[in-house]
Structures are given as C-alpha cells and as structure tokens.
Design a protein around this motif. Sequence first.
Motif, PDB file in Angstrom:
ATOM      1  N   MET A   1      22.870  47.044  35.278  1.00 29.07           N
ATOM      2  CA  MET A   1      23.037  47.316  36.692  1.00 29.07           C
ATOM      3  C   MET A   1      24.241  48.247  36.826  1.00 29.07           C
ATOM      4  O   MET A   1      25.120  48.239  35.970  1.00 29.07           O
ATOM      5  CB  MET A   1      23.280  45.977  37.428  1.00 29.07           C
ATOM      6  CG  MET A   1      23.206  46.040  38.920  1.00 29.07           C
ATOM      7  SD  MET A   1      22.988  44.418  39.723  1.00 29.07           S
ATOM      8  CE  MET A   1      24.076  43.337  38.841  1.00 29.07           C
ATOM      9  N   ASN A   2      24.263  49.031  37.859  1.00 23.07           N
ATOM     10  CA  ASN A   2      25.422  49.889  38.112  1.00 23.07           C
ATOM     11  C   ASN A   2      26.558  49.009  38.635  1.00 23.07           C
ATOM     12  O   ASN A   2      26.430  48.400  39.707  1.00 23.07           O
ATOM     13  CB  ASN A   2      25.080  50.959  39.133  1.00 23.07           C
ATOM     14  CG  ASN A   2      23.982  51.874  38.628  1.00 23.07           C
ATOM     15  OD1 ASN A   2      24.012  52.330  37.492  1.00 23.07           O
ATOM     16  ND2 ASN A   2      22.997  52.137  39.469  1.00 23.07           N
ATOM     17  N   MET A   3      27.644  48.948  37.900  1.00 20.71           N
ATOM     18  CA  MET A   3      28.700  48.007  38.220  1.00 20.71           C
ATOM     19  C   MET A   3      30.068  48.628  38.041  1.00 20.71           C
ATOM     20  O   MET A   3      30.222  49.628  37.329  1.00 20.71           O
ATOM     21  CB  MET A   3      28.594  46.754  37.328  1.00 20.71           C
ATOM     22  CG  MET A   3      27.260  46.049  37.443  1.00 20.71           C
ATOM     23  SD  MET A   3      27.179  44.547  36.456  1.00 20.71           S
ATOM     24  CE  MET A   3      28.175  43.433  37.467  1.00 20.71           C
ATOM     25  N   GLY A   4      31.051  48.015  38.674  1.00 19.59           N
ATOM     26  CA  GLY A   4      32.406  48.526  38.561  1.00 19.59           C
ATOM     27  C   GLY A   4      33.430  47.434  38.748  1.00 19.59           C
ATOM     28  O   GLY A   4      33.112  46.322  39.172  1.00 19.59           O
ATOM     29  N   TRP A   5      34.666  47.782  38.418  1.00 18.67           N
ATOM     30  CA  TRP A   5      35.822  46.929  38.667  1.00 18.67           C
ATOM     31  C   TRP A   5      36.751  47.636  39.638  1.00 18.67           C
ATOM     32  O   TRP A   5      37.028  48.837  39.483  1.00 18.67           O
ATOM     33  CB  TRP A   5      36.578  46.641  37.374  1.00 18.67           C
ATOM     34  CG  TRP A   5      35.888  45.706  36.453  1.00 18.67           C
ATOM     35  CD1 TRP A   5      35.126  46.011  35.361  1.00 18.67           C
ATOM     36  CD2 TRP A   5      35.899  44.273  36.524  1.00 18.67           C
ATOM     37  NE1 TRP A   5      34.662  44.875  34.764  1.00 18.67           N
ATOM     38  CE2 TRP A   5      35.130  43.785  35.457  1.00 18.67           C
ATOM     39  CE3 TRP A   5      36.489  43.351  37.388  1.00 18.67           C
ATOM     40  CZ2 TRP A   5      34.930  42.424  35.222  1.00 18.67           C
ATOM     41  CZ3 TRP A   5      36.294  41.992  37.167  1.00 18.67           C
ATOM     42  CH2 TRP A   5      35.517  41.548  36.093  1.00 18.67           C
ATOM     43  N   PHE A   6      37.218  46.900  40.601  1.00 17.47           N
ATOM     44  CA  PHE A   6      38.200  47.383  41.558  1.00 17.47           C
ATOM     45  C   PHE A   6      39.407  46.453  41.526  1.00 17.47           C
ATOM     46  O   PHE A   6      39.321  45.328  41.030  1.00 17.47           O
ATOM     47  CB  PHE A   6      37.613  47.393  42.979  1.00 17.47           C
ATOM     48  CG  PHE A   6      36.685  48.530  43.234  1.00 17.47           C
ATOM     49  CD1 PHE A   6      35.419  48.561  42.664  1.00 17.47           C
ATOM     50  CD2 PHE A   6      37.056  49.585  44.048  1.00 17.47           C
ATOM     51  CE1 PHE A   6      34.550  49.619  42.893  1.00 17.47           C
ATOM     52  CE2 PHE A   6      36.197  50.648  44.287  1.00 17.47           C
ATOM     53  CZ  PHE A   6      34.941  50.663  43.712  1.00 17.47           C
ATOM     54  N   ARG A   7      40.502  46.931  42.079  1.00 15.61           N
ATOM     55  CA  ARG A   7      41.661  46.060  42.220  1.00 15.61           C
ATOM     56  C   ARG A   7      42.333  46.355  43.552  1.00 15.61           C
ATOM     57  O   ARG A   7      42.237  47.458  44.091  1.00 15.61           O
ATOM     58  CB  ARG A   7      42.648  46.236  41.068  1.00 15.61           C
ATOM     59  CG  ARG A   7      43.296  47.598  40.973  1.00 15.61           C
ATOM     60  CD  ARG A   7      44.118  47.686  39.705  1.00 15.61           C
ATOM     61  NE  ARG A   7      44.792  48.975  39.569  1.00 15.61           N
ATOM     62  CZ  ARG A   7      45.454  49.356  38.480  1.00 15.61           C
ATOM     63  NH1 ARG A   7      45.534  48.532  37.428  1.00 15.61           N
ATOM     64  NH2 ARG A   7      46.037  50.528  38.440  1.00 15.61           N
ATOM     65  N   ARG A   8      42.970  45.337  44.040  1.00 17.17           N
ATOM     66  CA  ARG A   8      43.715  45.478  45.290  1.00 17.17           C
ATOM     67  C   ARG A   8      45.142  45.064  45.038  1.00 17.17           C
ATOM     68  O   ARG A   8      45.403  43.890  44.740  1.00 17.17           O
ATOM     69  CB  ARG A   8      43.100  44.647  46.406  1.00 17.17           C
ATOM     70  CG  ARG A   8      43.915  44.677  47.693  1.00 17.17           C
ATOM     71  CD  ARG A   8      43.218  43.929  48.797  1.00 17.17           C
ATOM     72  NE  ARG A   8      42.147  44.728  49.376  1.00 17.17           N
ATOM     73  CZ  ARG A   8      41.186  44.229  50.137  1.00 17.17           C
ATOM     74  NH1 ARG A   8      41.121  42.930  50.376  1.00 17.17           N
ATOM     75  NH2 ARG A   8      40.264  45.011  50.653  1.00 17.17           N
ATOM     76  N   LEU A   9      46.042  46.036  45.168  1.00 15.65           N
ATOM     77  CA  LEU A   9      47.459  45.742  45.052  1.00 15.65           C
ATOM     78  C   LEU A   9      47.945  45.219  46.399  1.00 15.65           C
ATOM     79  O   LEU A   9      47.362  45.533  47.444  1.00 15.65           O
ATOM     80  CB  LEU A   9      48.231  46.995  44.640  1.00 15.65           C
ATOM     81  CG  LEU A   9      48.167  47.395  43.171  1.00 15.65           C
ATOM     82  CD1 LEU A   9      46.764  47.841  42.766  1.00 15.65           C
ATOM     83  CD2 LEU A   9      49.191  48.461  42.857  1.00 15.65           C
ATOM     84  N   PRO A  10      48.993  44.427  46.405  1.00 15.40           N
ATOM     85  CA  PRO A  10      49.492  43.872  47.665  1.00 15.40           C
ATOM     86  C   PRO A  10      49.732  44.958  48.710  1.00 15.40           C
ATOM     87  O   PRO A  10      50.412  45.943  48.428  1.00 15.40           O
ATOM     88  CB  PRO A  10      50.801  43.191  47.255  1.00 15.40           C
ATOM     89  CG  PRO A  10      50.597  42.845  45.819  1.00 15.40           C
ATOM     90  CD  PRO A  10      49.782  43.967  45.238  1.00 15.40           C
ATOM     91  N   GLY A  11      49.129  44.778  49.883  1.00 17.02           N
ATOM     92  CA  GLY A  11      49.349  45.711  50.980  1.00 17.02           C
ATOM     93  C   GLY A  11      48.591  47.021  50.869  1.00 17.02           C
ATOM     94  O   GLY A  11      48.804  47.926  51.680  1.00 17.02           O
TER      95      GLY A  11
END
Length: 123
Positions: A31-41
């Motif tokens: 499947m087409n997939m990815g990783w994301f991240r969210r830094l504070p703020g």
Amino acid sequence: HVQLVESGGGSVQAGGSLRLSCVASGYTLPMNMGWFRRLPGQEREGVAAIYIGGSPNYAGSVEGRFTISQDNAKNTLYLQMNSLKPEDTAMYYCAARTTGTWYRWNSPRAYSYWGQGTQVTVS
C-alpha cells in the motif's frame, strides 16, 4: 476500512536507534504509505514514504539516517531510525492511502488513513 496501529516509540539517547512499526488491518499490503511527525507546536511534516513500484522518499533532515520499509507478509510498515538527534523528538504517525492523489508524498493531504501516533524522545 483501513486501521493503522503504530508501536516502537520510546526514549533514547542521542546517537541511538529505534524502529517504529505500523501494523495495517482492513487492507493487504503493499500500500502507499508514509511516516509523518509532529514536533511540539508545529504542523505534521513528512518524514518518509514508500509507494508501490517506486523508490522511497525521505525528508532531507533524515536522509541517510532513517530507512522506511514494508513487510507485506506481516502487513507492517517500518521506520528504522539511526543516529537519532534531539531534534527528532516528536510524535510519529503512520499514514496510508488506497487511491490516487495529486499531492506530494510529504503532504498530509495525500493520505486517507492515520494511526494514533507513537512518541519518540531523544535526549
């Protein structure tokens, strides 16, 4: 309905490694997939993606340190993170899509399904 469950986050010292896993259900990989991240703020940012039939994509800040891969037999997406830095500290999310998109791999709008996230802390 696709469901994604991440695991593997934790606390590690700078220079260390972690491997994140994302188990998919309701759909069979690849499947087409990815990783994301969210830094504070901050907004979510694309870390890496792997599309069917294509080469992996990486953000410049992680290229050479992170590796994305899929194990179709286990219906699992991985993110191997080496040489971790304090600036890698974030909540990491797995994302997937089953349809086409005009959005770039690092746009959250390119993905329809998201996991709940796993925290990575580097000190």
